[in-house]
Design an enzyme around this catalytic site. Structure first.
Site, PDB file in Angstrom:
ATOM      1  N   ASP A  15      55.005  28.694  65.597  1.00 50.46           N
ATOM      2  CA  ASP A  15      54.606  29.642  66.639  1.00 50.46           C
ATOM      3  C   ASP A  15      54.313  28.875  67.917  1.00 50.46           C
ATOM      4  O   ASP A  15      53.998  27.681  67.887  1.00 50.46           O
ATOM      5  CB  ASP A  15      53.405  30.471  66.202  1.00 50.46           C
ATOM      6  CG  ASP A  15      52.124  29.662  66.138  1.00 50.46           C
ATOM      7  OD1 ASP A  15      52.095  28.662  65.394  1.00 50.46           O
ATOM      8  OD2 ASP A  15      51.144  30.021  66.827  1.00 50.46           O
TER       9      ASP A  15
ATOM     10  N   GLU B 200      49.183  29.141  64.555  1.00 53.65           N
ATOM     11  CA  GLU B 200      48.236  28.120  65.001  1.00 53.65           C
ATOM     12  C   GLU B 200      47.744  28.381  66.417  1.00 53.65           C
ATOM     13  O   GLU B 200      46.567  28.216  66.732  1.00 53.65           O
ATOM     14  CB  GLU B 200      48.882  26.729  64.914  1.00 53.65           C
ATOM     15  CG  GLU B 200      47.916  25.563  65.096  1.00 53.65           C
ATOM     16  CD  GLU B 200      47.679  25.180  66.551  1.00 53.65           C
ATOM     17  OE1 GLU B 200      46.665  24.521  66.840  1.00 53.65           O
ATOM     18  OE2 GLU B 200      48.509  25.558  67.407  1.00 53.65           O
TER      19      GLU B 200
END
Length: 454
Positions: free
Chosen positions: A92, A156
């Site tokens: 991500d 994250e």
């Protein structure tokens, strides 16, 4: 780095690495469906899973984590009795911010000035490619000498804790003798660096309400409590006149005793405008690695274009607080919340919502794995010795892993050196740094296996 099979193999794999990173960067994998469709993250997760399967990983799975995102797991068995190493990255990415400010499209890898530009090239899709390169180089030179677990996180950057909660519920899954977190970076390009500390973080949203609805600023302004003005005053209470963070009860005078960050270098790396001063007191290293730092990362208020002459009834802001090692993120959250409740002016109604939290981390750099890493870096970076620095950013998973596996050694390396401009526009990665760190990781895995065999 010539004359050694590992560096030579990695060098030969770099065109393939660029092609793969181009594919991975193309996914708009921001883990916030309000910004990009969830299918973008799902596509990136499937890509990572397919890459692991192609490398012979077993038990490859897309893990549905409690925050609604997916992390990708795979296991590559090593020789009988070999130690297990966990390799971490995340797919991500941060939103691209102002896409018009990018010189080239943020989700299109573009080579320019000797670097590869695109969101996630350094943070941290490039980190996953680094892991692949290291493993491929070892396979081409006699095989991978350790058992390898790979975990690639899907949220994250949001700090929503999905993988942490999943790991806590499945403690055997990520168990390893050593863990390599591929999500930090060298102090600067060409200087091999391990990250010894990480600041933790807490993320809060605060809303102020003062009126039942907006009012005409000519008819009511001057007496009606303006929620936006109240928010400005509240946020200003979080910093002293010199810019230091001032949250009631939060200690902010620690000092950093390791590698220093010269102010002139920091100004250049941060691209501070001429004549603009830095904020805070103490050394730069004190401020960014050893002390708390509050940042207002967003405000909901009327845009300048289309604004009307109104007294605002409500205002909302999102606040990030970085928490240094030695302090507790949960306690810092309580202190920040109490500060916001206490300092809102004019009796404004205050509501606070926590949207993310992670504890700070401190590594044991005297452990045997760090010796193996230092030896690897001497080959990958000829003439250079491994350095240790702090990092102002947060990787909440580190403390979760340290708590679950107290005997595991945790090392932090990566591609996010200052020129990478992670989280900003025009993020990029140095392909030379990707090559050298891939060599480093491959040699580390070999050194580490040999140390365990003695």
């Amino acid at each position: 780095m010539t004359g050694h099979p590992i560096p030579e193999t990695v060098a030969s794999l770099m065109p393939r690495a660029k092609a793969e990173l181009t594919e991975l960067v193309a996914f708009q994998s921001v883990a916030d469906p309000a910004v990009y469709p969830k299918s973008e993250c799902e596509g990136a997760a499937e890509w990572v899973a397919a890459a692991l399967r192609a490398e012979g990983f077993q038990d490859v799975a897309l893990l549905d984590t409690p925050d609604g995102t997916q992390s990708v797991y795979g296991f590559l068995p090593g020789p009988e009795g070999a130690p297990t190493v966990l390799l971490y990255a995340h797919y991500d990415v941060q939103p691209p911010l102002d896409e018009a400010a990018w010189i080239s499209p943020p989700f299109e890898l573009t080579e320019r000035d000797g670097r590869w530009f695109g969101r996630g090239t350094a943070d941290c899709k490039g980190g996953f490619i680094m892991h692949l390169l290291a493993l491929r180089a070892l396979k081409a030179d006699g095989g991978v000498p350790v058992s390898v677990k790979v975990i690639v996180e899907g949220s994250e950057e949001q700090g929503t804790g999905g993988l942490e909660r999943y790991a806590e519920a499945h403690p055997a899954l990520l168990a390893a003798d050593t863990i390599v977190i591929g999500d930090t970076g060298n102090f600067r390009v060409g200087l091999p660096t391990v990250t010894s500390t990480l600041r933790g973080m807490t993320m809060l949203r605060v809303q102020l309400d003062t009126l039942e609805g907006n009012l005409h600023s000519g008819q009511f302004g001057g007496a009606a409590p303006d929620a936006l003005a109240a928010m400005i005053q509240l946020l200003a209470s979080l910093r002293a006149e010199d810019g230091s963070t001032t949250v009631d009860g939060l200690t902010a005078d620690e000092e950093w005793d390791g590698l220093q960050y010269p102010e002139e270098e920091f100004r250049k790396d941060a691209k501070v405008l001429d004549g603009v001063g830095l904020v805070g007191t103490g050394t730069v290293a004190d401020r960014i690695w050893a002390r708390p730092s509050v940042t207002v990362i967003g405000i909901d208020c009327p845009a300048v274009v289309g604004a009307t002459p109104s007294v605002q009834a409500s205002a909302r802001a999102q606040i990030s607080l970085r928490v240094p090692p030695g302090q507790d993120a949960e306690q810092a959250t309580k202190l920040l919340t109490a500060h916001l409740l206490a300092h809102a002016p004019w009796g404004a109604k205050v509501s606070v919502e926590q949207v993310g939290q992670g504890q700070p981390f401190r590594a044991d750099i005297a452990s045997p794995a760090y010796t193996a890493m230092a030896d690897a870096m001497r080959i990958a970076y000829p003439g250079q010795e491994m350095q240790s620095s702090g990092m102002g950013g947060s990787i909440p998973l580190c403390n979760t892993l340290a708590g679950l596996y107290p005997d595991a050694e945790i090392l932090l390396i990566g591609l996010s050196e200052p020129e990478a401009q992670i989280h900003a526009v025009n993020e990029s990665v140095s392909p030379e740094e990707l090559e050298r760190l891939s060599v480093t990781e491959a040699l580390f895995l070999r050194n580490y296996a040999a140390s365990k065999a003695v």
